[in-house]
Design a protein around this motif. Structure first.
Motif, PDB file in Angstrom:
ATOM      1  N   TRP A   4      44.383  19.144  47.036  1.00 25.45           N
ATOM      2  CA  TRP A   4      43.351  19.326  48.057  1.00 25.45           C
ATOM      3  C   TRP A   4      43.706  18.525  49.315  1.00 25.45           C
ATOM      4  O   TRP A   4      43.536  19.014  50.426  1.00 25.45           O
ATOM      5  N   ARG A   5      44.225  17.314  49.155  1.00 25.27           N
ATOM      6  CA  ARG A   5      44.657  16.528  50.316  1.00 25.27           C
ATOM      7  C   ARG A   5      45.767  17.249  51.066  1.00 25.27           C
ATOM      8  O   ARG A   5      45.772  17.290  52.301  1.00 25.27           O
ATOM      9  N   THR A  10      47.652  20.264  55.725  1.00 19.97           N
ATOM     10  CA  THR A  10      48.382  21.427  56.220  1.00 19.97           C
ATOM     11  C   THR A  10      47.576  22.203  57.263  1.00 19.97           C
ATOM     12  O   THR A  10      48.123  22.647  58.274  1.00 19.97           O
ATOM     13  N   ILE A  11      46.280  22.352  57.023  1.00 20.55           N
ATOM     14  CA  ILE A  11      45.451  23.132  57.959  1.00 20.55           C
ATOM     15  C   ILE A  11      44.813  22.271  59.039  1.00 20.55           C
ATOM     16  O   ILE A  11      44.108  22.777  59.908  1.00 20.55           O
ATOM     17  N   GLY A  12      45.065  20.963  58.988  1.00 25.74           N
ATOM     18  CA  GLY A  12      44.535  20.069  60.013  1.00 25.74           C
ATOM     19  C   GLY A  12      43.040  19.849  59.913  1.00 25.74           C
ATOM     20  O   GLY A  12      42.362  19.734  60.926  1.00 25.74           O
ATOM     21  N   ALA A  13      42.536  19.809  58.704  1.00 24.00           N
ATOM     22  CA  ALA A  13      41.097  19.621  58.488  1.00 24.00           C
ATOM     23  C   ALA A  13      40.886  18.502  57.473  1.00 24.00           C
ATOM     24  O   ALA A  13      40.459  18.739  56.350  1.00 24.00           O
ATOM     25  N   ASP A  14      41.166  17.295  57.905  1.00 21.97           N
ATOM     26  CA  ASP A  14      41.085  16.159  56.995  1.00 21.97           C
ATOM     27  C   ASP A  14      39.684  15.905  56.457  1.00 21.97           C
ATOM     28  O   ASP A  14      39.523  15.290  55.411  1.00 21.97           O
ATOM     29  N   TRP A  17      35.758  19.453  52.836  1.00 16.12           N
ATOM     30  CA  TRP A  17      35.507  19.233  51.412  1.00 16.12           C
ATOM     31  C   TRP A  17      35.390  20.575  50.711  1.00 16.12           C
ATOM     32  O   TRP A  17      34.978  21.569  51.319  1.00 16.12           O
ATOM     33  N   ALA A  18      35.726  20.620  49.449  1.00 14.18           N
ATOM     34  CA  ALA A  18      35.605  21.856  48.673  1.00 14.18           C
ATOM     35  C   ALA A  18      34.163  22.354  48.690  1.00 14.18           C
ATOM     36  O   ALA A  18      33.918  23.551  48.750  1.00 14.18           O
TER      37      ALA A  18
END
Length: 79
Positions: A4-5, A10-14, A17-18
């Motif tokens: 998940w991290r 990768t998508i730039g969305a730190d 959350w799921a």
């Protein structure tokens, strides 16, 4: 957690959350006519009130849209 991290990085969305995806999925389902009971079953909710949280999001949006339309109609009628 490591996967998940990696996805978030990768998508730039730190801060993604799921559960954000789950909420979006539920809200899209309701807004496209999926019944609350069916959605609750799909989400595994034991209490129907839990599913009502997602329905409230739709109701708030609908209320805002209705108020916007009413404001525009009032402006048209009073001009």
């Amino acid at each position: 957690k490591a996967i998940w991290r990696k996805i978030r990085k990768t998508i730039g969305a730190d801060d993604l959350w799921a559960r954000d995806l789950r909420r979006t999925w539920a809200t899209v389902g309701l807004s496209n006519g999926v019944a609350k009971g069916a959605l609750g079953t799909l989400l595994g909710h034991a209490d129907p009130k839990t599913t009502d949280i997602y329905a409230k999001l739709i109701e708030d949006t609908a209320h805002d849209m209705a108020a916007s339309i009413a404001d525009r109609m009032e402006a048209l009628l009073t001009s």
